[in-house]
Design an enzyme around this catalytic site. Structure first.
Site, mmCIF file in Angstrom:
data_model
loop_
_atom_site.group_PDB
_atom_site.id
_atom_site.type_symbol
_atom_site.label_atom_id
_atom_site.label_comp_id
_atom_site.label_asym_id
_atom_site.label_seq_id
_atom_site.Cartn_x
_atom_site.Cartn_y
_atom_site.Cartn_z
ATOM 1 N N LYS A 1 -15.705 -33.988 -38.465
ATOM 2 C CA LYS A 1 -14.282 -35.515 -39.216
ATOM 3 C C LYS A 1 -14.873 -36.631 -38.809
ATOM 4 O O LYS A 1 -15.104 -37.061 -37.965
ATOM 5 C CB LYS A 1 -13.368 -35.134 -39.003
ATOM 6 C CG LYS A 1 -12.001 -36.296 -40.167
ATOM 7 C CD LYS A 1 -10.865 -35.929 -39.175
ATOM 8 C CE LYS A 1 -11.088 -37.364 -38.618
ATOM 9 N NZ LYS A 1 -10.753 -38.796 -38.791
ATOM 10 N N THR B 1 -6.474 -41.422 -27.600
ATOM 11 C CA THR B 1 -6.348 -39.806 -28.511
ATOM 12 C C THR B 1 -6.800 -38.913 -28.000
ATOM 13 O O THR B 1 -7.326 -37.834 -28.251
ATOM 14 C CB THR B 1 -7.879 -40.733 -29.660
ATOM 15 O OG1 THR B 1 -7.508 -41.811 -30.206
ATOM 16 C CG2 THR B 1 -7.795 -39.432 -30.986
ATOM 17 N N GLU C 1 -16.005 -38.103 -25.537
ATOM 18 C CA GLU C 1 -16.710 -39.142 -24.606
ATOM 19 C C GLU C 1 -16.022 -40.255 -25.312
ATOM 20 O O GLU C 1 -16.233 -40.569 -26.404
ATOM 21 C CB GLU C 1 -18.409 -39.299 -26.010
ATOM 22 C CG GLU C 1 -19.150 -38.065 -25.615
ATOM 23 C CD GLU C 1 -19.296 -38.213 -24.246
ATOM 24 O OE1 GLU C 1 -20.040 -38.646 -23.732
ATOM 25 O OE2 GLU C 1 -19.575 -36.926 -24.044
ATOM 26 N N CYS D 1 -19.052 -48.173 -26.834
ATOM 27 C CA CYS D 1 -18.591 -47.508 -25.944
ATOM 28 C C CYS D 1 -19.271 -47.559 -24.314
ATOM 29 O O CYS D 1 -18.871 -48.032 -23.531
ATOM 30 C CB CYS D 1 -18.152 -46.150 -25.502
ATOM 31 S SG CYS D 1 -20.147 -45.124 -26.054
ATOM 32 N N GLU E 1 -10.317 -51.866 -22.742
ATOM 33 C CA GLU E 1 -11.471 -51.780 -23.088
ATOM 34 C C GLU E 1 -11.024 -52.301 -24.500
ATOM 35 O O GLU E 1 -10.743 -52.061 -24.928
ATOM 36 C CB GLU E 1 -11.864 -50.525 -23.501
ATOM 37 C CG GLU E 1 -13.569 -50.525 -24.731
ATOM 38 C CD GLU E 1 -13.635 -48.676 -25.191
ATOM 39 O OE1 GLU E 1 -12.193 -48.256 -25.366
ATOM 40 O OE2 GLU E 1 -14.440 -49.186 -25.000
HETATM 41 P P1 NDP Z 1 -9.722 -43.741 -32.336
HETATM 42 O O1 NDP Z 1 -10.068 -42.683 -30.986
HETATM 43 O O2 NDP Z 1 -8.168 -43.151 -32.894
HETATM 44 O O3 NDP Z 1 -10.471 -42.613 -33.254
HETATM 45 C C1 NDP Z 1 -12.115 -41.563 -33.114
HETATM 46 C C2 NDP Z 1 -11.801 -40.458 -34.090
HETATM 47 O O4 NDP Z 1 -10.126 -40.079 -33.465
HETATM 48 C C3 NDP Z 1 -11.535 -40.875 -35.420
HETATM 49 O O5 NDP Z 1 -11.838 -39.552 -36.263
HETATM 50 C C4 NDP Z 1 -9.506 -40.871 -36.006
HETATM 51 O O6 NDP Z 1 -9.476 -40.837 -37.020
HETATM 52 C C5 NDP Z 1 -9.596 -39.681 -35.079
HETATM 53 N N1 NDP Z 1 -8.461 -39.658 -34.260
HETATM 54 C C6 NDP Z 1 -7.239 -40.772 -34.753
HETATM 55 N N2 NDP Z 1 -6.424 -39.835 -33.879
HETATM 56 C C7 NDP Z 1 -6.315 -38.522 -34.198
HETATM 57 C C8 NDP Z 1 -6.014 -37.731 -33.770
HETATM 58 N N3 NDP Z 1 -4.504 -37.929 -33.085
HETATM 59 N N4 NDP Z 1 -6.011 -36.502 -33.138
HETATM 60 C C9 NDP Z 1 -7.046 -35.863 -33.732
HETATM 61 N N5 NDP Z 1 -8.091 -37.264 -34.198
HETATM 62 C C10 NDP Z 1 -7.845 -38.651 -34.184
HETATM 63 O O7 NDP Z 1 -10.051 -44.794 -32.495
HETATM 64 P P2 NDP Z 1 -10.395 -46.267 -33.189
HETATM 65 O O8 NDP Z 1 -10.830 -46.165 -34.653
HETATM 66 O O9 NDP Z 1 -8.949 -46.153 -33.592
HETATM 67 O O10 NDP Z 1 -10.783 -47.450 -32.143
HETATM 68 C C11 NDP Z 1 -8.989 -47.344 -31.223
HETATM 69 C C12 NDP Z 1 -9.925 -47.780 -29.749
HETATM 70 O O11 NDP Z 1 -10.853 -46.581 -29.431
HETATM 71 C C13 NDP Z 1 -11.204 -49.316 -29.615
HETATM 72 O O12 NDP Z 1 -10.413 -50.088 -29.962
HETATM 73 C C14 NDP Z 1 -11.576 -48.462 -28.843
HETATM 74 O O13 NDP Z 1 -11.044 -49.162 -28.091
HETATM 75 C C15 NDP Z 1 -11.266 -47.122 -28.285
HETATM 76 N N6 NDP Z 1 -12.620 -46.520 -29.245
HETATM 77 C C16 NDP Z 1 -14.387 -45.488 -28.456
HETATM 78 C C17 NDP Z 1 -15.415 -45.095 -29.557
HETATM 79 C C18 NDP Z 1 -16.779 -45.028 -28.611
HETATM 80 O O14 NDP Z 1 -17.157 -44.407 -28.500
HETATM 81 N N7 NDP Z 1 -16.005 -44.036 -27.241
HETATM 82 C C19 NDP Z 1 -15.898 -45.337 -30.421
HETATM 83 C C20 NDP Z 1 -14.131 -45.795 -31.486
HETATM 84 C C21 NDP Z 1 -13.679 -46.116 -31.039
HETATM 85 P P3 NDP Z 1 -9.191 -42.262 -38.020
HETATM 86 O O15 NDP Z 1 -10.626 -42.311 -38.110
HETATM 87 O O16 NDP Z 1 -8.567 -41.374 -39.470
HETATM 88 O O17 NDP Z 1 -8.140 -42.488 -37.055
#
Ligand code: NDP
Length: 511
Positions: free
Chosen positions: A195, A252, A270, A304, A405
């Site tokens: 996904k 998440t 991760e 990240c 972050e």
């Molecule tokens: P999320 O952690 O929400 O998103 C990552 C993935 O998880 C997406 O595919 C998202 O879907 C999915 N997801 C969201 N909610 C759920 C759930 N309840 N159960 C299962 N899967 C879920 O990151 P965000 O995009 O909202 O970003 C939020 C913050 O997370 C950022 O500001 C940053 O701080 C951090 N982040 C860290 C990353 C890393 O590489 N470590 C990458 C991205 C974000 P959907 O896109 O539909 O929300």
């Protein structure tokens, strides 16, 4: 499935697609399908607001169908078999070749969908192909061992694929995150439901197109598009999923781990970081300044492993921070496809608001805004989610901008006086993903890096990432490792087989 017709970037203009939005389907059991309730989502270009495409909005029912397809392909198919390992390797190599053939198109798509500069997207595509090549090599090298034990027993340890893997990926490296997830899982013999982020699903769907043009059996790779709260949550809780691999935010990640606990799924996470970069006075300050800027501002800081906390020895603080600020001010912002751009827009308006709210918090907390901190002015930036590269000095370790972050181009600078203090400040975080140290004293560099509790570290450089090396964090930055030989381990179970070679009876009940 329609695909996006991508226009050519004109230097310094805001490039736009030549045709209208494309309509994508998602991949379930080898077929391209819409959502069960017909729902769709619009995907936009964060650099100019253009509508790029519509994609299906998967329901929990769609997730059920995708998991059922992956389950059947795993349980009833030959994908996982030992004597299919060479075939898996060949298919992964073919997929890598296909990615390389389509590199320009995929890079342009990631730039349009995520916002990142084209040069970064091109590097991501090349790394993605290399990731499939690396795991193609490992597919035929999953080995067990024989172990000497008592009782005239031939005792073996064999490795077997874990089963159906659900893989949930973020928006910051859309294609590369898909590659990091799919390549080791497929090499191991797992079947997969992937996904992508609801914001950036397009390159993963194009990767799906390349997969369906090869001989992957139906159901081995399924790609569902939709919201995390619906499709992601359904995957995390699904009883027929054996393993969940997630990259994204720490909150998440915690939700996913809780959902996975219900049927004791294997979990790798991760997650985020607030990564320290330590600069000692004896460092090559010219080179270090560029690396430090790259650490903080590459990929708009939406990384990240971004080096978002700069710890500088006080005696060179002003000089060094001045150099980094000069570089920050020189970074060319713009649409990722425009010429010479080194920083694109943030991924969404919502995310920009989050980053801007941290900038306001930094000011309110009493940090000094040295540079940036606002949206760039001018017509080029009017429709995109741009924020200038931002540096705060006079940051104290208790401030929110030093602890949380931000996931944007915001660097918090903290001075230090001694090596011990540098180590203490570096470790003063709930995260433990990455860290960097700059010094000409290699003994000190090594000593300091060994004391920092983080999984990915660099001395006198920052950010280079290799498919061959383990990627993952300590503390709240995650569980497990991706990439390298560690990455395939996460998709393997370990089984012991004991063969009794003796003819003597057991003699426990019968004498
Ligand atoms: P999320 O952690 O929400 O998103 C990552 C993935 O998880 C997406 O595919 C998202 O879907 C999915 N997801 C969201 N909610 C759920 C759930 N309840 N159960 C299962 N899967 C879920 O990151 P965000 O995009 O909202 O970003 C939020 C913050 O997370 C950022 O500001 C940053 O701080 C951090 N982040 C860290 C990353 C890393 O590489 N470590 C990458 C991205 C974000 P959907 O896109 O539909 O929300």
């Amino acid at each position: 499935m329609d695909t996006l017709e991508i226009g050519t970037a004109a230097a310094d203009s805001t490039p736009r697609p030549q045709s209208g939005p494309a309509s994508y389907a998602m991949l379930i059991n080898g077929e391209w399908v819409g959502a069960s309730d017909g729902g769709t989502r619009t995907i936009t270009d964060p650099g100019n607001g253009d509508v790029l495409a519509t994609v299906p909005e998967a329901t929990a029912e769609d997730v059920d169908r995708a998991v059922a397809a992956a389950r059947k392909a795993f349980d009833e198919g030959t994908w996982k078999a030992d004597d299919n390992a060479q075939n898996r390797a060949k298919l992964l190599l073919a997929l890598a070749a296909s990615i390389r053939e389509n590199a320009a198109r995929l890079a342009e798509l990631d730039t349009r969908n995520n916002g990142k500069p084209l040069a970064e997207a091109e590097a991501d595509v090349s790394d993605s192909a290399a990731c499939f090549e690396y795991y193609a090599g490992l597919a035929t090298k999953v080995m067990g061992e024989t172990v000497p034990v008592p009782m005239n027993m031939l005792s073996m340890v064999v490795r077997e694929p874990v089963g159906v893997a659900a893989q949930i990926i973020p928006w910051n490296y859309p294609l590369m995150m898909a590659a990091w997830k799919l390549a080791p899982a497929l090499a191991a013999g797992c079947t997969v439901v992937l996904k992508p982020s609801e914001l950036t699903p397009l390159s993963a769907l194009e990767l799906g197109r390349l997969i369906t043009s090869l001989d992957f059996p139906p159901g081995v790779v399924n790609i569902v598009t939709g919201a995390g709260e619906v499709a992601g949550a359904a995957l995390s809780a699904h009883p027929d999923v054996d393993k969940i691999a997630f990259t994204g935010g720490t909150d998440t990640g915690s939700l996913i781990m809780q959902a996975a606990a219900r049927n004791i799924k294997r979990v790798t996470l991760e997650l985020g970081g607030k990564n320290p970069v330590v600069v000692f006075a004896d460092a090559d300050l010219t080179n270090a300044a560029e690396w430090v800027a790259f650490a903080a501002f590459a990929n708009q800081g939406e990384v990240c492993s971004a080096g978002s906390r700069l710890l500088v020895e006080r005696s060179v603080h002003d000089e060094f921070v001045g150099r980094v600020a000069d570089i920050a001010r020189s970074i060319k912002l713009g649409h990722g496809l425009a010429a010479d751009v080194r920083m694109g827009p943030l991924v969404s308006a919502e995310h920009r608001e989050k980053v801007e709210s941290y900038i306001e918090i930094g000011k309110a907390e009493g940090a000094t805004l040295l540079t940036g901190g606002k949206r760039p002015e001018g017509e080029t930036f009017a429709q995109g989610n741009f924020v200038e590269p931002t540096i705060f000095t006079d940051v104290t370790p208790d401030m929110k901008i030093a602890r949380e972050e931000i996931f944007g181009p915001v660097l918090a600078v903290i001075p230090f006086d001694t090596e011990e203090e540098a180590v203490r400040l570096a470790n003063d975080t709930e995260y433990g993903l990455a860290a960097g140290v700059f010094t000409r004293d290699i003994s000190r560099g090594h000593r300091v890096i060994r004391q920092i509790r983080a999984g990915i570290t660099w001395i006198n450089n920052y950010h280079p990432t290799f498919n061959e090396l383990p990627w993952g964090g300590y503390k709240k930055s995650g569980i497990g490792r991706e990439l390298g030989k560690y990455g395939i381990d996460a998709y393997l179970e370990t089984k012991q087989i004991n063969v009794y070679l003796d003819e003597a009876p057991l003699g426990w009940y019968v004498s």
